[in-house]
Design a protein around this motif. Structure first.
Motif, PDB file in Angstrom:
ATOM      1  N   MET A   1      28.431  85.930  35.661  1.00 26.83           N
ATOM      2  CA  MET A   1      27.171  85.829  36.528  1.00 26.83           C
ATOM      3  C   MET A   1      26.357  84.398  35.664  1.00 26.83           C
ATOM      4  O   MET A   1      26.153  85.113  34.609  1.00 26.83           O
ATOM      5  CB  MET A   1      26.485  87.195  37.038  1.00 26.83           C
ATOM      6  N   TRP A   2      26.481  83.813  35.897  1.00 25.91           N
ATOM      7  CA  TRP A   2      25.139  83.077  35.688  1.00 25.91           C
ATOM      8  C   TRP A   2      23.986  82.932  35.550  1.00 25.91           C
ATOM      9  O   TRP A   2      23.277  84.092  36.619  1.00 25.91           O
ATOM     10  CB  TRP A   2      24.957  81.093  36.999  1.00 25.91           C
ATOM     11  N   ILE A   3      23.529  82.766  34.549  1.00 27.09           N
ATOM     12  CA  ILE A   3      21.675  83.272  34.129  1.00 27.09           C
ATOM     13  C   ILE A   3      20.692  82.269  34.105  1.00 27.09           C
ATOM     14  O   ILE A   3      21.725  81.507  33.156  1.00 27.09           O
ATOM     15  CB  ILE A   3      21.787  84.086  32.970  1.00 27.09           C
TER      16      ILE A   3
ATOM     17  N   ALA B   1      30.423  98.724  24.196  1.00 28.43           N
ATOM     18  CA  ALA B   1      29.475 100.642  25.090  1.00 28.43           C
ATOM     19  C   ALA B   1      27.917  99.245  26.370  1.00 28.43           C
ATOM     20  O   ALA B   1      27.957  99.696  26.958  1.00 28.43           O
ATOM     21  CB  ALA B   1      28.771 100.967  24.726  1.00 28.43           C
ATOM     22  N   GLU B   2      28.020  98.021  25.677  1.00 31.96           N
ATOM     23  CA  GLU B   2      26.374  98.177  26.427  1.00 31.96           C
ATOM     24  C   GLU B   2      27.571  97.109  27.506  1.00 31.96           C
ATOM     25  O   GLU B   2      27.719  97.280  28.399  1.00 31.96           O
ATOM     26  CB  GLU B   2      26.342  96.355  25.801  1.00 31.96           C
ATOM     27  N   PRO B   3      26.071  97.422  29.135  1.00 35.11           N
ATOM     28  CA  PRO B   3      27.124  96.292  29.963  1.00 35.11           C
ATOM     29  C   PRO B   3      27.223  95.215  30.622  1.00 35.11           C
ATOM     30  O   PRO B   3      27.470  94.902  30.970  1.00 35.11           O
ATOM     31  CB  PRO B   3      25.302  97.362  31.206  1.00 35.11           C
ATOM     32  N   ALA B   4      27.060  94.750  29.425  1.00 36.26           N
ATOM     33  CA  ALA B   4      27.559  93.076  29.939  1.00 36.26           C
ATOM     34  C   ALA B   4      28.185  92.597  28.042  1.00 36.26           C
ATOM     35  O   ALA B   4      27.722  91.391  27.436  1.00 36.26           O
ATOM     36  CB  ALA B   4      26.494  92.196  30.457  1.00 36.26           C
ATOM     37  N   PRO B   5      29.629  93.059  28.285  1.00 35.47           N
ATOM     38  CA  PRO B   5      30.269  93.059  26.984  1.00 35.47           C
ATOM     39  C   PRO B   5      30.440  91.572  26.901  1.00 35.47           C
ATOM     40  O   PRO B   5      31.176  91.416  25.661  1.00 35.47           O
ATOM     41  CB  PRO B   5      31.326  94.076  27.001  1.00 35.47           C
ATOM     42  N   PHE B   6      30.349  90.592  28.058  1.00 34.79           N
ATOM     43  CA  PHE B   6      30.911  89.005  27.463  1.00 34.79           C
ATOM     44  C   PHE B   6      29.632  88.055  28.262  1.00 34.79           C
ATOM     45  O   PHE B   6      28.798  88.860  29.153  1.00 34.79           O
ATOM     46  CB  PHE B   6      32.190  89.568  28.917  1.00 34.79           C
ATOM     47  N   ARG B   7      29.908  87.035  27.445  1.00 33.04           N
ATOM     48  CA  ARG B   7      28.859  85.711  27.674  1.00 33.04           C
ATOM     49  C   ARG B   7      29.683  84.834  27.391  1.00 33.04           C
ATOM     50  O   ARG B   7      30.757  84.465  26.391  1.00 33.04           O
ATOM     51  CB  ARG B   7      28.203  86.252  27.270  1.00 33.04           C
TER      52      ARG B   7
ATOM     53  N   SER C   1      33.398  92.179  32.922  1.00 31.46           N
ATOM     54  CA  SER C   1      34.672  92.339  32.896  1.00 31.46           C
ATOM     55  C   SER C   1      34.559  90.752  32.178  1.00 31.46           C
ATOM     56  O   SER C   1      34.658  90.324  32.775  1.00 31.46           O
ATOM     57  CB  SER C   1      35.566  92.792  34.203  1.00 31.46           C
ATOM     58  N   PHE C   2      36.100  90.866  32.082  1.00 32.19           N
ATOM     59  CA  PHE C   2      37.161  89.684  31.151  1.00 32.19           C
ATOM     60  C   PHE C   2      37.157  88.487  32.550  1.00 32.19           C
ATOM     61  O   PHE C   2      36.464  87.032  33.115  1.00 32.19           O
ATOM     62  CB  PHE C   2      38.210  89.930  29.874  1.00 32.19           C
ATOM     63  N   HIS C   3      37.729  89.378  33.434  1.00 33.03           N
ATOM     64  CA  HIS C   3      38.558  88.772  34.954  1.00 33.03           C
ATOM     65  C   HIS C   3      37.232  88.238  35.198  1.00 33.03           C
ATOM     66  O   HIS C   3      37.313  86.866  35.597  1.00 33.03           O
ATOM     67  CB  HIS C   3      38.499  89.661  35.712  1.00 33.03           C
ATOM     68  N   ASP C   4      35.496  88.754  35.428  1.00 33.98           N
ATOM     69  CA  ASP C   4      34.844  87.929  35.664  1.00 33.98           C
ATOM     70  C   ASP C   4      34.206  86.396  34.948  1.00 33.98           C
ATOM     71  O   ASP C   4      33.580  85.032  35.339  1.00 33.98           O
ATOM     72  CB  ASP C   4      33.459  88.265  35.982  1.00 33.98           C
ATOM     73  N   ILE C   5      34.655  86.450  33.849  1.00 36.55           N
ATOM     74  CA  ILE C   5      33.214  86.388  33.001  1.00 36.55           C
ATOM     75  C   ILE C   5      34.608  84.346  32.664  1.00 36.55           C
ATOM     76  O   ILE C   5      34.124  83.673  32.424  1.00 36.55           O
ATOM     77  CB  ILE C   5      33.491  86.071  31.494  1.00 36.55           C
ATOM     78  N   GLU C   6      35.859  84.939  32.889  1.00 37.93           N
ATOM     79  CA  GLU C   6      36.702  84.067  33.222  1.00 37.93           C
ATOM     80  C   GLU C   6      36.754  83.084  34.243  1.00 37.93           C
ATOM     81  O   GLU C   6      36.794  82.001  33.908  1.00 37.93           O
ATOM     82  CB  GLU C   6      37.941  84.767  32.812  1.00 37.93           C
ATOM     83  N   MET C   7      36.145  83.867  35.494  1.00 43.27           N
ATOM     84  CA  MET C   7      35.934  82.853  36.847  1.00 43.27           C
ATOM     85  C   MET C   7      35.320  82.060  36.487  1.00 43.27           C
ATOM     86  O   MET C   7      35.177  80.417  36.458  1.00 43.27           O
ATOM     87  CB  MET C   7      35.424  83.737  37.730  1.00 43.27           C
ATOM     88  N   ASP C   8      34.067  82.117  35.694  1.00 42.77           N
ATOM     89  CA  ASP C   8      32.676  81.012  34.930  1.00 42.77           C
ATOM     90  C   ASP C   8      33.095  79.762  34.713  1.00 42.77           C
ATOM     91  O   ASP C   8      33.191  79.263  34.063  1.00 42.77           O
ATOM     92  CB  ASP C   8      31.361  82.574  34.365  1.00 42.77           C
ATOM     93  N   TRP C   9      34.159  80.234  32.767  1.00 42.83           N
ATOM     94  CA  TRP C   9      34.658  79.968  32.193  1.00 42.83           C
ATOM     95  C   TRP C   9      35.326  78.296  32.646  1.00 42.83           C
ATOM     96  O   TRP C   9      35.360  77.679  32.194  1.00 42.83           O
ATOM     97  CB  TRP C   9      35.658  80.814  30.976  1.00 42.83           C
ATOM     98  N   ASN C  10      36.098  79.416  33.729  1.00 43.46           N
ATOM     99  CA  ASN C  10      37.062  77.797  34.049  1.00 43.46           C
ATOM    100  C   ASN C  10      36.652  77.582  35.378  1.00 43.46           C
ATOM    101  O   ASN C  10      36.903  76.122  35.283  1.00 43.46           O
ATOM    102  CB  ASN C  10      38.627  78.595  35.508  1.00 43.46           C
TER     103      ASN C  10
END
Length: 245
Positions: free
Chosen positions: A1-3, A33-39, A58-67
């Motif tokens: 998610m973009w911030i 254990a943190e709510p947003a483990p990827f950035r 999730s890694f899937h969601d962060i990978e979408m932004d990376w791509n």
């Protein structure tokens, strides 16, 4: 998610790097254990300061932004020489994405109709157009003025194509009449991914990073053709009047 970009001084503390390139770093939090483990960080070689621009559960969601960054920004960034210009361009682009997401989610506070009315008001104020000039639609994009793309808004009205940007204290304002457009071309070059090149009698103008390229280009073609048909119709009317006389 973009911030909205947030400054980070210790980029590697408690974080492990999963992917990296000269501009961005994808990290995983060591304590999962943190709510947003990827950035994702905007991290430039000569700077000690990084900026968080995206996070995800999730890694899937962060990978979408990376791509998305790899597809739409990397080829543009390699053409910008100054790291300061790169930083401000990326921050402006991410803030624009965040603003679009917030606007889409906040349907109760501001409906699509209200957003369009606000855009129309800005259009008339910025370009000092008459009230009768109807705004058809508006889009977030980048306008290439020199070697540095300017992030801003493209306004398409019945008679004009207009662009406005205010970045790093510099203002970019462009007004093109549809009647002056000689050609419109979808861009397929390395530099202008998902872009449009507008050719007029005065020169060429390039816009890129259009999120809805097919819709935008189709509307631009329709408005340019409409302006030409209206001109031909008016010329025909004047010719008929001369014949009757």
């Amino acid at each position: 998610m973009w911030i909205k970009p947030e400054e980070v001084l210790l980029a590697n503390a408690l974080w492990a790097t999963e992917r990296a390139n000269p501009y961005f770093v994808l990290q995983r939090r060591k304590a999962t254990a943190e709510p947003a483990p990827f950035r994702i960080l905007l991290q430039l070689p000569s700077s000690d300061i990084s900026y968080v621009i995206s996070n995800a559960a999730s890694f899937h969601d962060i990978e979408m932004d990376w791509n998305w960054l790899a597809k739409y920004l990397l080829e543009t960034l390699v053409t910008i020489e100054s790291e300061e210009d790169i930083r401000e361009f990326v921050k402006a682009k991410i803030e624009s994405l965040v603003a679009n997401v917030v606007a889409d989610q906040d349907v109760v506070a501001e409906t699509e109709t209200n957003r369009f009315k606000s855009a129309a008001t800005r259009f008339h104020r910025i370009f000092n157009t008459p009230v009768e000039e109807k705004l058809v639609n508006y889009y977030s994009c980048s306008y290439w003025k020199g070697r540095v793309p300017r992030q801003g808004w493209l306004y398409l009205s019945v008679n004009y194509m207009c662009f406005y940007s205010f970045l790093m204290g510099k203002e970019a304002r462009l007004v093109i009449r549809w009647l002056d457009v000689v050609s419109l071309d979808r861009s397929s070059s390395v530099l202008f991914t998902d872009g449009v090149k507008v050719t007029t009698r005065e020169g060429e103008f390039s816009f890129s990073l259009l999120l809805h390229i097919t819709e935008t280009f189709g509307l631009m073609e329709q408005l340019a053709n409409l302006a030409m048909r209206q001109l031909l119709s008016e010329d025909g009317y004047e010719e008929d009047k001369r014949c009757l006389c």
